[in-house]
Motif scaffolding. Sequence first.
Motif, mmCIF file in Angstrom:
data_model
loop_
_atom_site.group_PDB
_atom_site.id
_atom_site.type_symbol
_atom_site.label_atom_id
_atom_site.label_comp_id
_atom_site.label_asym_id
_atom_site.label_seq_id
_atom_site.Cartn_x
_atom_site.Cartn_y
_atom_site.Cartn_z
ATOM 1 N N ILE A 150 25.807 -55.636 45.877
ATOM 2 C CA ILE A 150 27.007 -55.071 46.524
ATOM 3 C C ILE A 150 28.145 -56.086 46.545
ATOM 4 O O ILE A 150 29.042 -56.027 47.380
ATOM 5 N N LEU A 151 28.090 -57.036 45.601
ATOM 6 C CA LEU A 151 29.164 -58.021 45.449
ATOM 7 C C LEU A 151 30.008 -57.693 44.224
ATOM 8 O O LEU A 151 29.502 -57.151 43.230
ATOM 9 N N ASN A 152 31.271 -58.042 44.290
ATOM 10 C CA ASN A 152 32.146 -57.976 43.130
ATOM 11 C C ASN A 152 32.058 -59.317 42.418
ATOM 12 O O ASN A 152 32.574 -60.328 42.901
ATOM 13 N N TRP A 153 31.378 -59.343 41.292
ATOM 14 C CA TRP A 153 31.114 -60.601 40.596
ATOM 15 C C TRP A 153 32.342 -61.138 39.859
ATOM 16 O O TRP A 153 32.257 -62.136 39.150
ATOM 17 N N LYS A 154 33.499 -60.485 40.067
ATOM 18 C CA LYS A 154 34.763 -61.014 39.579
ATOM 19 C C LYS A 154 35.583 -61.641 40.702
ATOM 20 O O LYS A 154 36.640 -62.234 40.441
ATOM 21 N N ASP A 155 35.100 -61.498 41.937
ATOM 22 C CA ASP A 155 35.808 -62.022 43.107
ATOM 23 C C ASP A 155 35.180 -63.351 43.518
ATOM 24 O O ASP A 155 34.138 -63.389 44.158
ATOM 25 N N ARG A 156 35.830 -64.438 43.175
ATOM 26 C CA ARG A 156 35.246 -65.757 43.425
ATOM 27 C C ARG A 156 35.210 -66.110 44.916
ATOM 28 O O ARG A 156 34.502 -67.028 45.316
ATOM 29 N N ILE A 198 32.809 -53.349 53.651
ATOM 30 C CA ILE A 198 32.672 -52.586 52.414
ATOM 31 C C ILE A 198 33.495 -51.325 52.655
ATOM 32 O O ILE A 198 33.045 -50.406 53.335
ATOM 33 N N PRO A 199 34.722 -51.260 52.142
ATOM 34 C CA PRO A 199 35.648 -50.205 52.555
ATOM 35 C C PRO A 199 35.296 -48.810 52.059
ATOM 36 O O PRO A 199 35.574 -47.815 52.730
ATOM 37 N N GLY A 200 34.690 -48.708 50.896
ATOM 38 C CA GLY A 200 34.409 -47.403 50.318
ATOM 39 C C GLY A 200 32.973 -46.966 50.523
ATOM 40 O O GLY A 200 32.067 -47.780 50.691
ATOM 41 N N GLY A 201 32.772 -45.641 50.520
ATOM 42 C CA GLY A 201 31.423 -45.118 50.601
ATOM 43 C C GLY A 201 31.100 -44.412 51.889
ATOM 44 O O GLY A 201 30.064 -43.747 52.001
ATOM 45 N N GLY A 202 31.985 -44.527 52.889
ATOM 46 C CA GLY A 202 31.791 -43.841 54.166
ATOM 47 C C GLY A 202 32.704 -42.643 54.278
ATOM 48 O O GLY A 202 33.373 -42.243 53.318
ATOM 49 N N THR A 203 32.766 -42.061 55.475
ATOM 50 C CA THR A 203 33.581 -40.875 55.670
ATOM 51 C C THR A 203 35.077 -41.173 55.669
ATOM 52 O O THR A 203 35.891 -40.290 55.394
ATOM 53 N N SER A 204 35.450 -42.425 55.953
ATOM 54 C CA SER A 204 36.877 -42.763 55.943
ATOM 55 C C SER A 204 37.406 -42.929 54.528
ATOM 56 O O SER A 204 38.599 -42.747 54.274
ATOM 57 N N LEU A 207 33.626 -42.336 48.133
ATOM 58 C CA LEU A 207 33.760 -42.993 46.832
ATOM 59 C C LEU A 207 34.269 -42.039 45.760
ATOM 60 O O LEU A 207 33.866 -40.878 45.692
ATOM 61 N N THR A 208 35.162 -42.561 44.959
ATOM 62 C CA THR A 208 35.670 -41.860 43.788
ATOM 63 C C THR A 208 35.516 -42.774 42.582
ATOM 64 O O THR A 208 35.179 -43.957 42.723
ATOM 65 N N VAL A 209 35.737 -42.247 41.406
ATOM 66 C CA VAL A 209 35.677 -43.072 40.201
ATOM 67 C C VAL A 209 36.671 -44.220 40.305
ATOM 68 O O VAL A 209 36.367 -45.378 39.983
ATOM 69 N N ASP A 210 37.867 -43.911 40.797
ATOM 70 C CA ASP A 210 38.889 -44.946 40.960
ATOM 71 C C ASP A 210 38.441 -45.996 41.968
ATOM 72 O O ASP A 210 38.646 -47.199 41.761
ATOM 73 N N ARG A 214 37.786 -50.045 41.401
ATOM 74 C CA ARG A 214 38.483 -51.068 42.193
ATOM 75 C C ARG A 214 37.532 -51.812 43.132
ATOM 76 O O ARG A 214 37.964 -52.536 44.020
ATOM 77 N N SER A 215 36.231 -51.611 42.909
ATOM 78 C CA SER A 215 35.182 -52.305 43.682
ATOM 79 C C SER A 215 35.292 -52.044 45.173
ATOM 80 O O SER A 215 34.963 -52.902 45.988
ATOM 81 N N ARG A 216 35.689 -50.829 45.536
ATOM 82 C CA ARG A 216 35.781 -50.490 46.952
ATOM 83 C C ARG A 216 34.389 -50.303 47.574
ATOM 84 O O ARG A 216 34.264 -50.226 48.793
ATOM 85 N N ASP A 217 33.376 -50.246 46.728
ATOM 86 C CA ASP A 217 31.994 -50.146 47.209
ATOM 87 C C ASP A 217 31.331 -51.513 47.309
ATOM 88 O O ASP A 217 30.115 -51.597 47.508
ATOM 89 N N LYS A 218 32.119 -52.567 47.201
ATOM 90 C CA LYS A 218 31.602 -53.938 47.269
ATOM 91 C C LYS A 218 32.155 -54.656 48.509
ATOM 92 O O LYS A 218 33.056 -54.180 49.175
ATOM 93 N N VAL A 219 31.589 -55.822 48.783
ATOM 94 C CA VAL A 219 32.004 -56.612 49.945
ATOM 95 C C VAL A 219 33.424 -57.146 49.758
ATOM 96 O O VAL A 219 33.744 -57.733 48.719
#
Length: 331
Positions: A150-156, A198-204, A207-210, A214-219
Amino acid sequence: MIAAQPRSRILGTGRYTPARVLHNTDLEKIVDTSDSWITERTGIRRRHIAADGELTSDMATAAGRSALAAAGISAADLDMIIVGTISGDSPLPACAVHVQQKLGAWEIPAFDISAACAGFVYGLTIADQFITNGAACRVLVIGVELLSRILNWKDRTTCVLFGDGAGAVVLGPASGDGRGIVSTRIFSDGALAGSLVIPGGGTSEPLTVDGIERSRDKVHMVGQDIFKVAVKNLSSASLIALEGAGMTAADLDWVVAHQANLRIISQVAARLSLPLEKFVLNIEEYGNTSSASIPIALDEAVRDGRIKPGHNVLFCALGAGISWGASVVRM
């Protein structure tokens, strides 16, 4: 102040960490960072990463089995399973029910706690309450995270910090010899809820393809926000827990703090007027394993003989929420 009497005690500890090791030099090849940059700012040199196909519940079960063996009991003896994690096998159901099935435990309550890095201290506190009021006798408390997925491996700013692993303890009633959980305190402040999320994936934000792109399902983390409050809140919670135990920092034999950042731990040590040598440290090897970090470090120190029966030990942790807490335990 008269020292509080323990109500529950740790009967056994256990841990599990994956075999695969990711070094800082490996990260240099995939993100704009360096071994020296990571080490100087965090104290981390390596972290363990779960194997392909390895699940959060697999790691939790392995740590749980180890703790059960150390306690000299079987899964059939358990009354409850509490798992601290924010990276379960799936959003639904709880990771704890998978652990229950894999351990072969009876139809006992099994549930998760979502307090991130503070999850183990929260779980310990809740288990202590159940044992105190007689609703449970033996409780398995596990902290486990499989953060690498659940990490974005592009975010150092985040991918260099975290690792995978699990740690566990079995709690049972105190035996009257003074050993056990003497004092425990937990806190939350939602004002900084957006600073580690982790901003994406909940009711607020479904998740969408976009969103996935944009790694909204990551930390996502605003590290400066967390750092600013970590030292203050960890220190204050520790002092409150010590006061509840009728102790001062001078009475401690060891501190097992959440292994998030060596600079944070060093500043907490300074505020408590304790030498860093009294802190169990393994951040160099495992990085930040979130809710698993305290029980992993505890099990290491128990098994190598540093922490002995009768030692006074302080646990303290802070994580997303923000949530934090501290416990004083006589081992």
